[in-house]
Design a protein around this motif. Sequence first.
Motif, PDB file in Angstrom:
ATOM      1  N   THR A   1      36.237  74.914  49.621  1.00  0.00           N
ATOM      2  CA  THR A   1      36.230  73.904  48.566  1.00  0.00           C
ATOM      3  C   THR A   1      35.075  74.122  47.602  1.00  0.00           C
ATOM      4  OG1 THR A   1      34.796  72.355  49.754  1.00  0.00           O
ATOM      5  CG2 THR A   1      37.171  72.244  50.214  1.00  0.00           C
ATOM      6  N   GLN A   2      35.022  73.282  46.590  1.00  0.00           N
ATOM      7  CA  GLN A   2      33.918  73.339  45.644  1.00  0.00           C
ATOM      8  C   GLN A   2      32.603  73.000  46.324  1.00  0.00           C
ATOM      9  OE1 GLN A   2      34.256  74.400  42.361  1.00  0.00           O
ATOM     10  NE2 GLN A   2      32.028  74.530  42.580  1.00  0.00           N
ATOM     11  N   GLN A   3      32.655  72.158  47.337  1.00  0.00           N
ATOM     12  CA  GLN A   3      31.437  71.841  48.081  1.00  0.00           C
ATOM     13  C   GLN A   3      30.850  73.093  48.720  1.00  0.00           C
ATOM     14  OE1 GLN A   3      31.621  68.440  50.742  1.00  0.00           O
ATOM     15  NE2 GLN A   3      30.142  69.380  52.145  1.00  0.00           N
ATOM     16  N   ASN A   4      31.693  73.967  49.241  1.00  0.00           N
ATOM     17  CA  ASN A   4      31.214  75.223  49.815  1.00  0.00           C
ATOM     18  C   ASN A   4      30.558  76.097  48.751  1.00  0.00           C
ATOM     19  OD1 ASN A   4      34.186  74.962  51.643  1.00  0.00           O
ATOM     20  ND2 ASN A   4      32.172  74.903  52.625  1.00  0.00           N
ATOM     21  N   GLU A   5      31.166  76.138  47.563  1.00  0.00           N
ATOM     22  CA  GLU A   5      30.571  76.923  46.480  1.00  0.00           C
ATOM     23  C   GLU A   5      29.207  76.357  46.092  1.00  0.00           C
ATOM     24  OE1 GLU A   5      31.121  79.678  45.087  1.00  0.00           O
ATOM     25  OE2 GLU A   5      33.149  80.171  45.738  1.00  0.00           O
ATOM     26  N   ASP A   6      29.121  75.023  46.068  1.00  0.00           N
ATOM     27  CA  ASP A   6      27.837  74.395  45.760  1.00  0.00           C
ATOM     28  C   ASP A   6      26.783  74.799  46.784  1.00  0.00           C
ATOM     29  OD1 ASP A   6      29.223  73.188  43.753  1.00  0.00           O
ATOM     30  OD2 ASP A   6      28.956  71.137  44.465  1.00  0.00           O
ATOM     31  N   GLU A   7      27.176  74.869  48.048  1.00  0.00           N
ATOM     32  CA  GLU A   7      26.229  75.225  49.101  1.00  0.00           C
ATOM     33  C   GLU A   7      25.736  76.659  48.948  1.00  0.00           C
ATOM     34  OE1 GLU A   7      28.370  74.325  52.659  1.00  0.00           O
ATOM     35  OE2 GLU A   7      28.351  72.165  52.295  1.00  0.00           O
ATOM     36  N   ILE A   8      26.615  77.550  48.530  1.00  0.00           N
ATOM     37  CA  ILE A   8      26.193  78.933  48.285  1.00  0.00           C
ATOM     38  C   ILE A   8      25.203  78.985  47.130  1.00  0.00           C
ATOM     39  CG2 ILE A   8      26.954  81.223  47.549  1.00  0.00           C
ATOM     40  CD1 ILE A   8      27.598  80.568  50.463  1.00  0.00           C
ATOM     41  N   LEU A   9      25.456  78.216  46.070  1.00  0.00           N
ATOM     42  CA  LEU A   9      24.516  78.163  44.955  1.00  0.00           C
ATOM     43  C   LEU A   9      23.156  77.648  45.429  1.00  0.00           C
ATOM     44  CD1 LEU A   9      23.849  78.210  41.868  1.00  0.00           C
ATOM     45  CD2 LEU A   9      24.557  75.799  41.850  1.00  0.00           C
TER      46      LEU A   9
END
Length: 686
Positions: free
Chosen positions: A456-464
């Motif tokens: 999800t977008q939350q996972n992408e946020d965590e990578i950032l």
Amino acid sequence: MSFQARQTVRPLDPPPQYRTTTNTLGGYGLSAPRMPQTVTSYFGNDRALPMYKDKPYFAPRRTVPRRRWKLILNVLGVCTLIYLWYYKGSLLSWNTTAPYDAQDKGLELWKWVQSLDDTGASKGSVDWDERREKVRDAFVVSWEDYEKNGWGYDEYGPMTNKRRNMVEGGMGWIIVDALDTMILMNLTKPVQHAREWIHTSLQYNQDHDVNTFETTIRMLGGLLSAHYLSIKHPELAQITDDDVGAPGEDLYIEKATDLADRILGAFDTRSGIPLASVNLNKSEGIPAHNSGGASSTAEATTVQLEFKYMAKLTGESEYWTVVEKVMEVMDDLQPQDGLVPIFINPDSGKFKGNEIRLGSRGDSYYEYLIKQYLQTSEQEPVYKEMWDESLQGIRKHLLAFTQKARLMMVAELPSGIGGNLHPKMDHLVCFLPGTIALGATGGQPLSEARKSSSWTQQNEDEILISRELMKTCWATYLATETGLAGEITYFKLDKEPVMMADKYPLAPSNAGSTPKELQSISGPLTRSDSDPWRSDLSIHTADRHNLQRPETVESLFYMYRVTGDEIYREWGWEMFVAFVRHTAVLEEVYDEEGQAQKRIKGFTSLSNADTIPPVTRDNMESFWMAETLKYLYLLFSDRDFISLEEHVFNTEAHPFPRFKPAGDLKTGWTRKPRSAPDSGSGPESL
């Protein structure tokens, strides 16, 4: 050719030195003779009690008749005066003859590091196998120095060869902690020697208190990891058995069981929250002396991986239930947005005070949330829920951006949520970027994780977030003269701090939407003294010490394994070169023509890492060999060596296998409905 070495202190009864004539991964001393079996032979095959429990701590002390003391002291006094006159120097420097072969690692390492440029670059293409071997060489130098001058002691200073035990007979603080590093590095003869000491000298019946958390993560964790690796990877550091008819790995699990049973006494409290210390002889917990009896929240909640693995190995559910109860008590307190105060009362089971931070006393609570979820092969979703909740709280309340370079940092809340931000980061906080990346993908490569329908977008946020925080941690290294970070760094924020929650509001969890990869927030870090990012950082005079800590390289290891980005390896390499260049303890070696050369004797902590030459502090932390060098070695190894998909590392870098719990080994509790933030009883005052 014969050589003569000027050393600081004469070694006491030095054990054999372990040298190799090859630079490959072959084990040291593969053809070493089998350990003597005299004890077993004498007592036969009756193994009702492990023989190591019957061994004395030390050899009997020899006595000298009283009348001879005066003569001996007079002779020693005269010798000392002659010595001082002849050398016109210090009591700490003197000559002794010691042979060094052409493959002496200390000699090689110092010559090698002098040939590099400021960033650690050398001519030719990058060979990560060769770089990994340099890390192995540094470990060998450290180990041989300790083995020669501090063997069996819990604390060691490589500059003066000072040594001290935490309790009578020693806890194996350095030996046990470094054991699995030696196995991973395939150092056969050092493992054999360490195992022999564990077999003959290590006992856990001292009538003395030890720290519950530290003993669990270092000693219990070290024994469990050594047990696991000796079974899973028998090709590494192959050794012979200690007792006839006893498989080699039995010693580790027997020692671990003895230790774990004694530690259990710390959990005997009204709430189930463990006391800060435990008397191993009596198996009785002891309250903390400096916090009104309160236990550190991080320490109470960072023993779960070790005891859960003990339960898995032995089938004894008590190990599981006592540490699981701690997590239930913690969650029942319903900390606001998943952020916990750093103290908890073992008697009442309530938080004490309001201070929230991800540095000391707070850090590994969060680390073990996601790692408990991964350790049990994602079979306990309660820990994923707790982790996600805490991560959102961190994002909302703690993640802020610096004034000029917009570096992301993790602030503290001395008065709790709603209070003012304190823009301070312990080096300990640098565990976080790697742990966030690990939680985002579960240890999978990012390219594979993004293919999952659950991404999800939350996972992408965590990578950032993980990338940005990793850059900030790296900046704390670039900010010093030695390239080694201080213990604490302060950051300059806007008068009204810009928070992550403001710049990037939490994205809704829309499983059907396509996640968007977010671009970097801060710019590149240059080495120019005029670069704006440098004015965003400040290291106070009292915080410029470097204790050889592993947290930044730990995160580099995770970041590389998850993202595949080579920049994290390069940063790790620069860190390693800085450690070799600036923390090395040197001694002079003279050939028979009197030509002097320098060799590295060992490595030490620094009192000031922001000056060249640095100010040293004469102490080698056990985690230097247990964590820092291990993570560097793994960072430069192939990705599938001790893979993240199959393993979970405890907070002391000891790898355990993932497994699926069964039977009584389960969470056994459910989360209570969440209350409003201002309801219920608040924490106790300090």
